[in-house]
Design a protein around this motif. Structure first.
Motif, PDB file in Angstrom:
ATOM      1  N   LYS A 114      -3.918   2.419  -1.669  1.00  0.00           N
ATOM      2  CA  LYS A 114      -3.950   2.565  -0.216  1.00  0.00           C
ATOM      3  C   LYS A 114      -2.597   2.941   0.415  1.00  0.00           C
ATOM      4  CE  LYS A 114      -8.311   1.151  -0.080  1.00  0.00           C
ATOM      5  NZ  LYS A 114      -9.417   2.095   0.137  1.00  0.00           N
TER       6      LYS A 114
ATOM      7  N   THR B 150      -0.768   4.305   4.053  1.00  0.00           N
ATOM      8  CA  THR B 150      -0.926   3.725   5.390  1.00  0.00           C
ATOM      9  C   THR B 150      -2.257   4.119   6.051  1.00  0.00           C
ATOM     10  OG1 THR B 150       1.455   3.666   5.632  1.00  0.00           O
ATOM     11  CG2 THR B 150       0.175   3.405   7.646  1.00  0.00           C
TER      12      THR B 150
ATOM     13  N   ALA C 265      -5.056   2.333   4.284  1.00  0.00           N
ATOM     14  CA  ALA C 265      -5.018   0.880   4.502  1.00  0.00           C
ATOM     15  C   ALA C 265      -5.554   0.543   5.892  1.00  0.00           C
ATOM     16  CB  ALA C 265      -3.591   0.367   4.347  1.00  0.00           C
ATOM     17  N   LEU C 266      -5.168   1.347   6.876  1.00  0.00           N
ATOM     18  CA  LEU C 266      -5.622   1.085   8.253  1.00  0.00           C
ATOM     19  C   LEU C 266      -7.120   1.321   8.376  1.00  0.00           C
ATOM     20  CD1 LEU C 266      -2.621   2.509  10.294  1.00  0.00           C
ATOM     21  CD2 LEU C 266      -3.201   0.113   9.823  1.00  0.00           C
TER      22      LEU C 266
ATOM     23  N   VAL D 226      -8.764  -1.816   6.808  1.00  0.00           N
ATOM     24  CA  VAL D 226      -8.652  -3.060   7.571  1.00  0.00           C
ATOM     25  C   VAL D 226      -9.364  -2.932   8.930  1.00  0.00           C
ATOM     26  CG1 VAL D 226      -6.435  -2.828   8.786  1.00  0.00           C
ATOM     27  CG2 VAL D 226      -7.048  -4.981   7.717  1.00  0.00           C
ATOM     28  N   ASN D 227      -9.336  -1.763   9.503  1.00  0.00           N
ATOM     29  CA  ASN D 227     -10.060  -1.568  10.773  1.00  0.00           C
ATOM     30  C   ASN D 227     -11.572  -1.591  10.549  1.00  0.00           C
ATOM     31  OD1 ASN D 227      -7.859  -1.505  12.516  1.00  0.00           O
ATOM     32  ND2 ASN D 227      -7.457   0.660  12.055  1.00  0.00           N
TER      33      ASN D 227
ATOM     34  N   PRO E 107      -1.889  -6.025   0.742  1.00  0.00           N
ATOM     35  CA  PRO E 107      -1.572  -4.608   0.506  1.00  0.00           C
ATOM     36  C   PRO E 107      -0.221  -4.442  -0.192  1.00  0.00           C
ATOM     37  CG  PRO E 107      -1.662  -5.163   2.884  1.00  0.00           C
ATOM     38  CD  PRO E 107      -1.575  -6.439   2.111  1.00  0.00           C
TER      39      PRO E 107
ATOM     40  N   SER F 139       2.300  -2.264   9.056  1.00  0.00           N
ATOM     41  CA  SER F 139       1.213  -1.568   9.757  1.00  0.00           C
ATOM     42  C   SER F 139      -0.062  -2.395   9.727  1.00  0.00           C
ATOM     43  CB  SER F 139       0.899  -0.220   9.110  1.00  0.00           C
ATOM     44  OG  SER F 139       2.059   0.497   8.879  1.00  0.00           O
ATOM     45  N   VAL F 140      -0.356  -2.985   8.582  1.00  0.00           N
ATOM     46  CA  VAL F 140      -1.572  -3.805   8.486  1.00  0.00           C
ATOM     47  C   VAL F 140      -1.432  -5.037   9.376  1.00  0.00           C
ATOM     48  CG1 VAL F 140      -2.989  -5.214   6.915  1.00  0.00           C
ATOM     49  CG2 VAL F 140      -2.240  -2.939   6.212  1.00  0.00           C
TER      50      VAL F 140
ATOM     51  N   LEU G 157      -2.202 -12.012   6.168  1.00  0.00           N
ATOM     52  CA  LEU G 157      -1.519 -11.006   5.363  1.00  0.00           C
ATOM     53  C   LEU G 157      -0.752 -11.633   4.198  1.00  0.00           C
ATOM     54  CD1 LEU G 157      -0.922  -7.909   5.460  1.00  0.00           C
ATOM     55  CD2 LEU G 157       1.197  -8.486   6.659  1.00  0.00           C
TER      56      LEU G 157
END
Ligand code: PGA
Length: 251
Positions: free
Chosen positions: A14, A16, A19-20, A23-24, A42, A49-50, A61
Protein backbone atom coordinates in the motif's frame (compact mmCIF):
# COMPACT_ATOMS: atom_id res chain seq x y z
CA UNK A 1 -13.67 -8.91 30.36
CA UNK A 2 -10.93 -8.85 27.77
CA UNK A 3 -11.77 -6.49 24.92
CA UNK A 4 -11.05 -8.26 21.64
CA UNK A 5 -8.41 -6.80 19.34
CA UNK A 6 -8.52 -7.20 15.58
CA UNK A 7 -5.34 -5.85 14.02
CA UNK A 8 -4.49 -5.62 10.33
CA UNK A 9 -0.83 -6.06 9.46
CA UNK A 10 -0.45 -4.52 6.03
CA UNK A 11 3.19 -5.67 5.72
CA UNK A 12 5.02 -4.20 2.72
CA UNK A 13 1.88 -3.20 0.82
CA UNK A 14 0.00 0.00 0.00
CA UNK A 15 1.32 3.33 -1.23
CA UNK A 16 -0.36 6.46 0.12
CA UNK A 17 -3.31 6.53 -2.34
CA UNK A 18 -3.84 2.79 -1.90
CA UNK A 19 -3.66 3.05 1.88
CA UNK A 20 -6.16 5.92 1.93
CA UNK A 21 -8.53 4.03 -0.33
CA UNK A 22 -8.37 1.04 1.99
CA UNK A 23 -8.86 2.96 5.21
CA UNK A 24 -11.56 5.22 3.78
CA UNK A 25 -13.37 2.10 2.61
CA UNK A 26 -12.97 0.48 6.01
CA UNK A 27 -14.17 3.35 8.21
CA UNK A 28 -17.89 3.31 7.35
CA UNK A 29 -17.97 -0.48 7.69
CA UNK A 30 -16.67 -0.47 11.27
CA UNK A 31 -17.87 2.91 12.54
CA UNK A 32 -20.47 1.39 14.86
CA UNK A 33 -18.26 -1.33 16.28
CA UNK A 34 -17.18 -0.38 19.79
CA UNK A 35 -16.90 -3.99 20.98
CA UNK A 36 -13.56 -4.52 19.27
CA UNK A 37 -10.26 -2.63 19.44
CA UNK A 38 -9.56 -2.11 15.74
CA UNK A 39 -5.97 -1.52 14.67
CA UNK A 40 -4.28 -1.08 11.30
CA UNK A 41 -0.52 -1.30 10.79
CA UNK A 42 0.63 0.35 7.56
CA UNK A 43 4.22 0.96 6.42
CA UNK A 44 6.08 3.86 8.05
CA UNK A 45 5.75 6.21 5.09
CA UNK A 46 1.95 6.28 5.18
CA UNK A 47 1.42 6.41 8.95
CA UNK A 48 0.80 10.16 9.10
CA UNK A 49 -1.65 10.12 6.17
CA UNK A 50 -3.57 7.18 7.59
CA UNK A 51 -3.64 8.92 10.98
CA UNK A 52 -5.45 11.86 9.43
CA UNK A 53 -7.87 9.59 7.62
CA UNK A 54 -8.86 7.66 10.77
CA UNK A 55 -9.42 10.74 12.95
CA UNK A 56 -12.79 10.43 14.69
CA UNK A 57 -13.16 6.74 13.75
CA UNK A 58 -12.72 3.73 16.05
CA UNK A 59 -9.59 2.66 14.14
CA UNK A 60 -6.20 2.91 15.88
CA UNK A 61 -2.80 3.12 14.27
CA UNK A 62 0.13 0.76 14.68
CA UNK A 63 3.61 0.55 13.21
CA UNK A 64 5.08 -2.80 12.17
CA UNK A 65 8.43 -2.40 13.89
CA UNK A 66 10.65 0.13 15.67
CA UNK A 67 14.16 0.58 17.03
CA UNK A 68 14.90 0.64 20.75
CA UNK A 69 16.85 3.89 20.99
CA UNK A 70 14.96 7.16 21.26
CA UNK A 71 17.27 9.03 18.87
CA UNK A 72 20.88 9.07 17.70
CA UNK A 73 23.19 8.01 14.90
CA UNK A 74 21.16 4.98 13.78
CA UNK A 75 20.63 5.48 10.07
CA UNK A 76 17.43 4.02 8.74
CA UNK A 77 15.75 3.36 12.06
CA UNK A 78 12.54 4.78 13.57
CA UNK A 79 12.09 5.16 17.33
CA UNK A 80 8.97 4.59 19.45
CA UNK A 81 8.90 8.31 20.25
CA UNK A 82 8.74 9.04 16.52
CA UNK A 83 5.92 6.54 16.10
CA UNK A 84 3.95 8.36 18.78
CA UNK A 85 4.75 11.60 16.97
CA UNK A 86 3.32 10.12 13.75
CA UNK A 87 0.11 9.20 15.57
CA UNK A 88 0.67 5.57 16.52
CA UNK A 89 -0.82 4.12 19.67
CA UNK A 90 0.33 0.55 18.95
CA UNK A 91 3.37 -1.21 17.51
CA UNK A 92 3.91 -4.78 16.32
CA UNK A 93 7.12 -6.28 17.72
CA UNK A 94 8.81 -9.58 16.93
CA UNK A 95 6.78 -10.60 13.89
CA UNK A 96 8.12 -13.88 12.52
CA UNK A 97 9.06 -12.21 9.23
CA UNK A 98 11.31 -9.86 11.19
CA UNK A 99 12.79 -12.78 13.09
CA UNK A 100 13.25 -14.78 9.86
CA UNK A 101 14.52 -12.11 7.43
CA UNK A 102 15.94 -9.33 9.59
CA UNK A 103 17.78 -11.13 12.37
CA UNK A 104 15.34 -10.24 15.13
CA UNK A 105 16.09 -12.24 18.30
CA UNK A 106 14.36 -12.60 21.65
CA UNK A 107 16.93 -10.13 23.01
CA UNK A 108 16.23 -7.42 20.40
CA UNK A 109 12.50 -8.06 20.73
CA UNK A 110 12.83 -7.50 24.47
CA UNK A 111 14.66 -4.18 23.98
CA UNK A 112 12.05 -3.02 21.48
CA UNK A 113 9.16 -3.97 23.75
CA UNK A 114 10.69 -2.06 26.67
CA UNK A 115 11.39 1.03 24.57
CA UNK A 116 7.88 0.97 23.10
CA UNK A 117 6.22 0.67 26.49
CA UNK A 118 8.37 3.51 27.82
CA UNK A 119 7.09 5.66 24.96
CA UNK A 120 3.50 4.80 25.90
CA UNK A 121 2.72 2.47 23.01
CA UNK A 122 0.67 -0.70 23.28
CA UNK A 123 2.78 -3.60 22.02
CA UNK A 124 1.51 -6.42 19.84
CA UNK A 125 4.19 -8.97 20.72
CA UNK A 126 4.39 -11.86 18.23
CA UNK A 127 5.55 -15.37 18.96
CA UNK A 128 5.12 -18.67 17.14
CA UNK A 129 6.78 -21.89 16.08
CA UNK A 130 7.94 -22.97 12.62
CA UNK A 131 6.64 -26.11 10.95
CA UNK A 132 9.90 -27.94 11.69
CA UNK A 133 9.60 -27.02 15.37
CA UNK A 134 5.97 -28.19 15.49
CA UNK A 135 6.84 -31.46 13.79
CA UNK A 136 9.69 -31.99 16.25
CA UNK A 137 7.18 -31.41 19.08
CA UNK A 138 9.07 -28.34 20.23
CA UNK A 139 6.13 -25.95 20.00
CA UNK A 140 5.63 -25.40 23.70
CA UNK A 141 9.36 -25.01 24.40
CA UNK A 142 9.69 -22.48 21.59
CA UNK A 143 6.70 -20.48 22.81
CA UNK A 144 8.00 -20.47 26.36
CA UNK A 145 11.48 -19.35 25.31
CA UNK A 146 10.12 -16.57 23.10
CA UNK A 147 7.73 -15.43 25.83
CA UNK A 148 10.28 -15.41 28.63
CA UNK A 149 12.91 -13.75 26.42
CA UNK A 150 10.59 -11.09 25.10
CA UNK A 151 9.07 -10.22 28.46
CA UNK A 152 12.29 -10.36 30.49
CA UNK A 153 12.53 -7.55 33.02
CA UNK A 154 8.97 -6.29 32.51
CA UNK A 155 6.69 -5.72 35.47
CA UNK A 156 3.15 -7.06 35.77
CA UNK A 157 1.90 -3.48 35.48
CA UNK A 158 3.72 -3.03 32.19
CA UNK A 159 2.01 -6.13 30.84
CA UNK A 160 -1.31 -4.29 30.84
CA UNK A 161 -0.06 -2.65 27.62
CA UNK A 162 1.19 -5.82 26.02
CA UNK A 163 -0.98 -7.93 23.72
CA UNK A 164 0.46 -11.27 22.68
CA UNK A 165 -0.06 -12.53 19.14
CA UNK A 166 0.38 -16.27 18.67
CA UNK A 167 1.25 -16.79 15.03
CA UNK A 168 2.37 -20.26 13.99
CA UNK A 169 4.85 -19.50 11.21
CA UNK A 170 3.50 -22.34 9.07
CA UNK A 171 0.06 -20.71 9.02
CA UNK A 172 1.18 -17.23 7.93
CA UNK A 173 0.26 -16.40 4.36
CA UNK A 174 -0.17 -20.07 3.54
CA UNK A 175 -3.95 -20.37 3.73
CA UNK A 176 -3.29 -23.08 6.31
CA UNK A 177 -4.91 -21.96 9.57
CA UNK A 178 -4.25 -23.76 12.80
CA UNK A 179 -7.35 -25.68 13.80
CA UNK A 180 -9.44 -24.11 16.53
CA UNK A 181 -8.14 -26.74 18.94
CA UNK A 182 -4.48 -26.25 17.97
CA UNK A 183 -4.84 -22.51 18.45
CA UNK A 184 -6.74 -22.86 21.72
CA UNK A 185 -4.12 -25.27 23.09
CA UNK A 186 -1.31 -22.84 22.30
CA UNK A 187 -3.22 -19.87 23.73
CA UNK A 188 -4.06 -21.69 26.91
CA UNK A 189 -0.41 -22.70 27.28
CA UNK A 190 0.72 -19.08 26.71
CA UNK A 191 -1.76 -17.81 29.30
CA UNK A 192 -0.42 -20.41 31.71
CA UNK A 193 3.18 -19.30 31.18
CA UNK A 194 2.23 -15.65 31.72
CA UNK A 195 0.33 -16.73 34.85
CA UNK A 196 3.38 -18.58 36.13
CA UNK A 197 5.55 -15.52 35.61
CA UNK A 198 3.16 -12.78 36.76
CA UNK A 199 0.20 -14.39 38.53
CA UNK A 200 -3.32 -15.07 37.35
CA UNK A 201 -4.60 -11.50 37.69
CA UNK A 202 -2.15 -10.51 34.94
CA UNK A 203 -2.68 -13.60 32.80
CA UNK A 204 -6.48 -13.40 33.04
CA UNK A 205 -6.34 -9.82 31.75
CA UNK A 206 -3.82 -10.59 28.98
CA UNK A 207 -5.20 -10.44 25.47
CA UNK A 208 -3.82 -13.18 23.25
CA UNK A 209 -4.48 -12.89 19.51
CA UNK A 210 -4.25 -15.62 16.93
CA UNK A 211 -2.58 -14.90 13.60
CA UNK A 212 -2.06 -16.98 10.48
CA UNK A 213 -4.47 -17.05 7.54
CA UNK A 214 -7.37 -15.53 9.48
CA UNK A 215 -10.26 -14.94 7.07
CA UNK A 216 -13.93 -13.95 7.36
CA UNK A 217 -14.90 -17.63 7.21
CA UNK A 218 -12.70 -18.88 10.05
CA UNK A 219 -12.79 -15.97 12.52
CA UNK A 220 -15.96 -17.10 14.32
CA UNK A 221 -14.61 -20.54 15.16
CA UNK A 222 -11.35 -19.07 16.41
CA UNK A 223 -13.09 -16.40 18.49
CA UNK A 224 -15.33 -19.01 20.08
CA UNK A 225 -12.27 -20.45 21.84
CA UNK A 226 -12.02 -19.34 25.46
CA UNK A 227 -8.40 -18.15 25.25
CA UNK A 228 -8.50 -16.44 21.85
CA UNK A 229 -9.05 -12.71 22.26
CA UNK A 230 -8.70 -11.48 18.72
CA UNK A 231 -6.64 -11.77 15.57
CA UNK A 232 -3.62 -10.37 13.81
CA UNK A 233 -4.62 -10.43 10.16
CA UNK A 234 -2.26 -10.14 7.19
CA UNK A 235 -3.63 -10.84 3.72
CA UNK A 236 -7.31 -10.41 4.59
CA UNK A 237 -6.62 -6.95 6.08
CA UNK A 238 -5.61 -5.56 2.68
CA UNK A 239 -9.22 -5.43 1.57
CA UNK A 240 -11.77 -3.24 3.40
CA UNK A 241 -14.68 -5.70 3.07
CA UNK A 242 -12.81 -8.76 4.26
CA UNK A 243 -11.13 -6.94 7.14
CA UNK A 244 -14.45 -5.39 8.19
CA UNK A 245 -16.09 -8.81 8.06
CA UNK A 246 -13.44 -10.08 10.48
CA UNK A 247 -13.83 -7.04 12.76
CA UNK A 248 -17.63 -7.41 12.72
CA UNK A 249 -17.64 -11.19 13.14
CA UNK A 250 -20.09 -10.96 16.06
CA UNK A 251 -22.63 -8.91 14.15
P1 PGA B 1 -1.76 -13.79 7.10
O1 PGA B 1 -0.62 -13.00 7.95
O2 PGA B 1 -3.08 -13.41 7.70
O3 PGA B 1 -1.60 -13.29 5.69
O4 PGA B 1 -1.46 -15.23 7.24
C1 PGA B 1 -0.70 -12.87 9.33
C2 PGA B 1 0.50 -12.12 9.84
O5 PGA B 1 1.60 -12.28 9.31
O6 PGA B 1 0.40 -11.33 10.81
Amino acid sequence: MRKPVIAGNWKLYKTTPEALELVNGLKPLVVNNSRVEIVVAPVFTVLASVKQAIAGSPVSLAAQNCYWEEEGAFTGEVSPKMLVDAGCTHVIIGHSERRQYFGETDATVNKKIKASLNAGLTVLFCIGETLAEREAEQTLDVLKTQLCGGLEGLSGEQLAKVVIAYEPVWAIGTGKTATNDQAQDAHSFIRGVVGGLYGTAVSDAMRILYGGSVKPDNIKGLMAQPDIDGALVGGASLNAESFAAIVNHQA
